[in-house]
Design a protein around this motif. Sequence first.
Motif, short mmCIF file in Angstrom:
data_model
loop_
_atom_site.label_atom_id
_atom_site.label_comp_id
_atom_site.label_asym_id
_atom_site.label_seq_id
_atom_site.Cartn_x
_atom_site.Cartn_y
_atom_site.Cartn_z
N CYS A 21 0.70 -1.38 0.06
CA CYS A 21 -0.05 0.22 0.00
C CYS A 21 0.55 1.03 0.02
O CYS A 21 2.29 1.15 -0.40
CB CYS A 21 -0.96 0.11 1.30
SG CYS A 21 0.20 -0.22 3.02
N LEU A 22 0.63 2.70 0.35
CA LEU A 22 0.93 3.83 0.60
C LEU A 22 1.55 3.75 1.73
O LEU A 22 3.70 3.91 1.72
CB LEU A 22 0.76 5.22 0.79
CG LEU A 22 0.78 5.84 0.25
CD1 LEU A 22 1.59 6.07 -1.08
CD2 LEU A 22 0.01 7.24 0.20
N GLY A 23 1.64 3.72 2.83
CA GLY A 23 2.49 3.64 3.76
C GLY A 23 2.84 2.72 4.36
O GLY A 23 3.55 2.52 5.47
N ASN A 24 2.62 1.50 3.85
CA ASN A 24 2.58 0.26 5.25
C ASN A 24 2.26 0.47 6.81
O ASN A 24 2.68 -0.97 6.97
CB ASN A 24 3.96 -0.47 4.46
CG ASN A 24 3.83 -1.74 4.82
OD1 ASN A 24 5.82 -1.95 5.60
ND2 ASN A 24 3.36 -2.81 4.62
N CYS A 27 -1.43 1.06 6.98
CA CYS A 27 -2.67 0.36 7.56
C CYS A 27 -3.64 -1.06 6.47
O CYS A 27 -3.21 -1.52 7.32
CB CYS A 27 -3.77 1.99 6.77
SG CYS A 27 -3.68 3.14 7.84
N ARG A 28 -3.41 -0.89 5.62
CA ARG A 28 -3.91 -2.00 4.50
C ARG A 28 -2.93 -2.39 4.89
O ARG A 28 -3.66 -4.49 4.75
CB ARG A 28 -4.47 -1.07 2.87
CG ARG A 28 -5.37 -0.13 2.98
CD ARG A 28 -5.58 0.58 1.97
NE ARG A 28 -4.28 1.43 1.23
CZ ARG A 28 -4.36 2.19 0.46
NH1 ARG A 28 -5.31 2.49 -0.94
NH2 ARG A 28 -2.81 3.35 0.39
N HIS A 66 7.00 5.54 7.28
CA HIS A 66 6.33 5.86 8.00
C HIS A 66 7.74 4.43 7.80
O HIS A 66 7.47 3.50 9.46
CB HIS A 66 4.85 5.25 8.66
CG HIS A 66 4.60 6.29 8.23
ND1 HIS A 66 3.64 6.78 9.62
CD2 HIS A 66 3.49 6.61 7.40
CE1 HIS A 66 2.79 8.13 9.00
NE2 HIS A 66 2.59 8.25 7.69
N ASP A 70 -8.52 3.77 1.10
CA ASP A 70 -7.58 4.21 2.01
C ASP A 70 -8.41 4.83 3.31
O ASP A 70 -8.40 6.27 3.29
CB ASP A 70 -6.18 5.40 1.29
CG ASP A 70 -5.58 5.78 2.43
OD1 ASP A 70 -5.31 5.84 3.74
OD2 ASP A 70 -4.61 6.67 1.46
N PRO A 71 -7.63 4.55 4.17
CA PRO A 71 -9.03 4.58 5.53
C PRO A 71 -7.90 5.91 6.53
O PRO A 71 -8.42 6.23 7.42
CB PRO A 71 -8.48 3.21 6.07
CG PRO A 71 -7.23 2.56 6.07
CD PRO A 71 -6.69 3.24 4.41
N TYR A 72 -6.61 6.29 6.20
CA TYR A 72 -6.00 7.54 6.51
C TYR A 72 -6.54 8.20 7.55
O TYR A 72 -6.18 8.30 8.30
CB TYR A 72 -4.68 7.07 5.91
CG TYR A 72 -3.04 7.79 7.10
CD1 TYR A 72 -3.50 7.48 8.35
CD2 TYR A 72 -2.98 9.00 7.17
CE1 TYR A 72 -1.64 7.35 8.61
CE2 TYR A 72 -1.77 9.77 7.89
CZ TYR A 72 -1.45 8.96 8.70
OH TYR A 72 -0.26 9.18 9.33
P1 4NP Z 1 -2.13 2.84 4.14
O1 4NP Z 1 -2.21 3.93 4.95
O2 4NP Z 1 -1.06 3.54 2.43
O3 4NP Z 1 -3.13 1.78 4.47
O4 4NP Z 1 -0.63 2.35 4.93
C1 4NP Z 1 -2.08 5.86 4.75
C2 4NP Z 1 -0.41 5.81 5.59
C3 4NP Z 1 -0.55 6.82 5.52
C4 4NP Z 1 -0.99 7.78 4.93
C5 4NP Z 1 -1.15 7.52 4.21
C6 4NP Z 1 -1.68 6.35 4.07
N1 4NP Z 1 0.62 9.37 4.69
O5 4NP Z 1 0.12 10.22 4.19
O6 4NP Z 1 1.06 9.09 5.94
#
Ligand code: 4NP
Length: 185
Positions: free
Chosen positions: A35-38, A40-41, A73, A153-155
Amino acid sequence: MAMPDFQHSDDCCANTDILQMLKRKKEPVRVLFVCLGNICRSPAAEEIFRRIIESRGLAGRFEIDSAGLYAGHAGELPDRRMRLHAFQRGYNLTHHSRPVRERDFEDFDLILSMDDSNYSRLRAFAPTLEAEAKIRRTTDFCRHHPGIDHVPDPYYDGAEGFERVLDILEDACAGLADSLTPDAE
Ligand code: 4NP
């Protein structure tokens, strides 16, 4: 690692080829969720898929990991909200965030993106066509979310966003496990 001889394509035949090949693979099948941040998803997907595989007595047949396209992250545990919602369903998320690296395209057999942005960035990052052919959308394996094409994305969402992610991932990971399990044919 030796890969099957097929041309890169978006069509379902190529999809079937790689999944059929992985079903028959003798060594462990290596799956990477991205995913993007590793935080959440993808760490949630990693744990959900691991639990399904373990519940089927197939832990030795798989190596499972997750990574992110944004390195900001790196080293962190999953987001507290993701951990809380996952824990309420019995999942303990202990992965530490790490960025996707070029070696992942060699080290893993299947690389599963969460959304279109992840998908196109992974394809652009893939060093070879063979590597590109390993990339799939996680939602391709959903069976109970008709028409869904990404894990949102749930962030920046509230609790319902995290619950929705878990609903989608439980569906997708069960479908993925069936697709990679020989006796599910
Ligand atoms: P993920 O969620 O890609 O599901 O881990 C996110 C985590 C962090 C960010 C965006 C999405 N961020 O912008 O920091």
